[in-house]
Design a protein around this motif. Structure first.
Motif, mmCIF file in Angstrom:
data_model
loop_
_atom_site.group_PDB
_atom_site.id
_atom_site.type_symbol
_atom_site.label_atom_id
_atom_site.label_comp_id
_atom_site.label_asym_id
_atom_site.label_seq_id
_atom_site.Cartn_x
_atom_site.Cartn_y
_atom_site.Cartn_z
ATOM 1 N N ASP A 104 -70.646 12.014 25.444
ATOM 2 C CA ASP A 104 -70.483 10.586 25.093
ATOM 3 C C ASP A 104 -69.439 10.230 24.117
ATOM 4 O O ASP A 104 -68.842 9.348 23.705
ATOM 5 C CB ASP A 104 -71.513 9.700 24.888
ATOM 6 C CG ASP A 104 -72.267 9.716 26.347
ATOM 7 O OD1 ASP A 104 -71.770 9.735 27.498
ATOM 8 O OD2 ASP A 104 -73.404 9.251 26.435
ATOM 9 N N SER B 186 -65.102 11.931 25.680
ATOM 10 C CA SER B 186 -65.138 10.510 26.412
ATOM 11 C C SER B 186 -63.884 10.002 26.375
ATOM 12 O O SER B 186 -63.375 9.466 27.428
ATOM 13 C CB SER B 186 -66.001 9.361 25.424
ATOM 14 O OG SER B 186 -65.394 9.202 24.245
ATOM 15 N N ILE B 187 -62.722 10.313 25.503
ATOM 16 C CA ILE B 187 -61.531 9.974 25.553
ATOM 17 C C ILE B 187 -60.799 10.619 26.679
ATOM 18 O O ILE B 187 -59.946 10.133 27.434
ATOM 19 C CB ILE B 187 -60.728 10.041 24.098
ATOM 20 C CG1 ILE B 187 -61.387 9.021 23.146
ATOM 21 C CG2 ILE B 187 -59.268 9.942 24.288
ATOM 22 C CD1 ILE B 187 -60.809 9.367 21.847
ATOM 23 N N ARG C 149 -62.130 11.767 29.288
ATOM 24 C CA ARG C 149 -62.790 11.591 30.726
ATOM 25 C C ARG C 149 -61.990 10.054 30.992
ATOM 26 O O ARG C 149 -61.562 9.774 32.294
ATOM 27 C CB ARG C 149 -64.293 11.164 30.711
ATOM 28 C CG ARG C 149 -64.863 12.483 30.660
ATOM 29 C CD ARG C 149 -66.584 12.133 30.715
ATOM 30 N NE ARG C 149 -67.434 13.384 30.819
ATOM 31 C CZ ARG C 149 -67.450 14.031 31.939
ATOM 32 N NH1 ARG C 149 -66.797 13.798 33.203
ATOM 33 N NH2 ARG C 149 -68.314 15.391 31.807
ATOM 34 N N GLU C 150 -61.694 9.384 29.889
ATOM 35 C CA GLU C 150 -61.064 7.972 30.137
ATOM 36 C C GLU C 150 -59.551 8.194 30.769
ATOM 37 O O GLU C 150 -59.215 7.613 31.620
ATOM 38 C CB GLU C 150 -60.954 7.193 29.027
ATOM 39 C CG GLU C 150 -62.458 6.495 28.787
ATOM 40 C CD GLU C 150 -62.253 5.662 27.373
ATOM 41 O OE1 GLU C 150 -61.064 5.440 26.784
ATOM 42 O OE2 GLU C 150 -63.386 5.469 26.872
ATOM 43 N N ARG C 151 -59.008 9.094 30.325
ATOM 44 C CA ARG C 151 -57.702 9.568 30.435
ATOM 45 C C ARG C 151 -57.491 10.083 31.894
ATOM 46 O O ARG C 151 -56.788 9.826 32.644
ATOM 47 C CB ARG C 151 -56.950 10.445 29.493
ATOM 48 C CG ARG C 151 -56.560 9.778 28.290
ATOM 49 C CD ARG C 151 -55.471 10.642 27.443
ATOM 50 N NE ARG C 151 -55.478 10.240 26.068
ATOM 51 C CZ ARG C 151 -55.890 11.178 24.779
ATOM 52 N NH1 ARG C 151 -56.118 12.386 25.191
ATOM 53 N NH2 ARG C 151 -55.914 10.503 23.991
ATOM 54 N N GLU D 187 -59.873 9.599 34.175
ATOM 55 C CA GLU D 187 -60.041 8.653 35.335
ATOM 56 C C GLU D 187 -58.658 7.716 35.375
ATOM 57 O O GLU D 187 -58.155 7.299 36.627
ATOM 58 C CB GLU D 187 -61.074 7.622 34.769
ATOM 59 C CG GLU D 187 -61.324 6.821 35.890
ATOM 60 C CD GLU D 187 -62.645 5.889 35.478
ATOM 61 O OE1 GLU D 187 -62.736 4.773 35.750
ATOM 62 O OE2 GLU D 187 -63.542 6.536 34.789
ATOM 63 N N HIS D 188 -57.890 7.363 34.454
ATOM 64 C CA HIS D 188 -56.638 6.676 34.470
ATOM 65 C C HIS D 188 -55.647 7.397 35.284
ATOM 66 O O HIS D 188 -54.881 6.937 36.050
ATOM 67 C CB HIS D 188 -56.368 6.331 33.112
ATOM 68 C CG HIS D 188 -54.687 5.580 32.884
ATOM 69 N ND1 HIS D 188 -53.765 6.449 33.105
ATOM 70 C CD2 HIS D 188 -54.662 4.372 33.194
ATOM 71 C CE1 HIS D 188 -52.686 5.386 33.163
ATOM 72 N NE2 HIS D 188 -53.241 4.072 33.118
ATOM 73 N N GLY E 213 -60.801 15.883 32.376
ATOM 74 C CA GLY E 213 -59.669 15.929 31.441
ATOM 75 C C GLY E 213 -59.322 17.010 30.714
ATOM 76 O O GLY E 213 -59.670 18.128 31.223
#
Length: 164
Positions: free
Chosen positions: A19, A24-25, A27-29, A31-32, A39
């Motif tokens: 987290d 976490s960053i 994972r966000e990238r 997903e994007h 990631g």
């Protein structure tokens, strides 16, 4: 499994690690960008995670590359491909599971970040939940003169490595 890998395996599954930045960053990238794996992280981020015992670094290059080009001390070796013809290792996923496990935070490293991305995708498809690609790889991309180790990569970033 060696004691160092066992220790990393135990701590690499901590939820707080997943987290917190940089994972976490990443994972966000991912997903994007609609990546199948978790990631990508920079070499510096990878070393910080491995040094803290929060992740296991897996070198997916060939045995020859590790021996003659260099490798990260303490990294686990599971070849994505073998030999000079770069024949895909059909046992890659099984070897990765045997050596590391599916629920551990795994950071995959290759020469430039391309093979490790393909390996991360294959691992994610096989059920590895926390597999990340080390961006730039061990030696980085080719420069305008067709040379590596000039811009980006583990070695250029002066992170620990050794050569046999």
């Amino acid at each position: 499994m060696t004691a160092a890998i066992q220790g990393a395996t135990a701590s690499a599954t901590r939820p707080a690690v997943l987290d917190a930045p940089p994972l976490s960053i990443a994972r966000e990238r991912a997903e994007h960008d609609a990546l199948l794996y978790a990631g990508g992280v920079t070499p510096e981020q990878a070393w910080a995670l491995v040094s803290a015992g929060d992740a296991v670094l897996v070198d997916v290059r060939t045995a020859e590359e590790r021996k003659f080009v260099g490798h990260v001390p303490g990294s686990v070796h599971v070849a994505w491909a073998t030999g000079t013809s770069m024949t895909r290792n059909p046992r890659f996923v099984k070897e990765l599971e045997t050596r590391v496990g599916k629920d551990v935070v795994i950071l995959l490293l290759c020469r430039s970040g391309k093979r490790s991305a393909a390996a991360a995708e294959a691992a994610a498809k096989a059920g590895f939940r926390h597999v990340f690609n080390v961006l730039e790889g061990f030696e980085g991309e080719l420069n305008a003169d067709g040379q590596r180790r000039n811009s980006g990569g583990w070695v250029v970033r002066s992170l620990p490595w050794q050569q046999d």
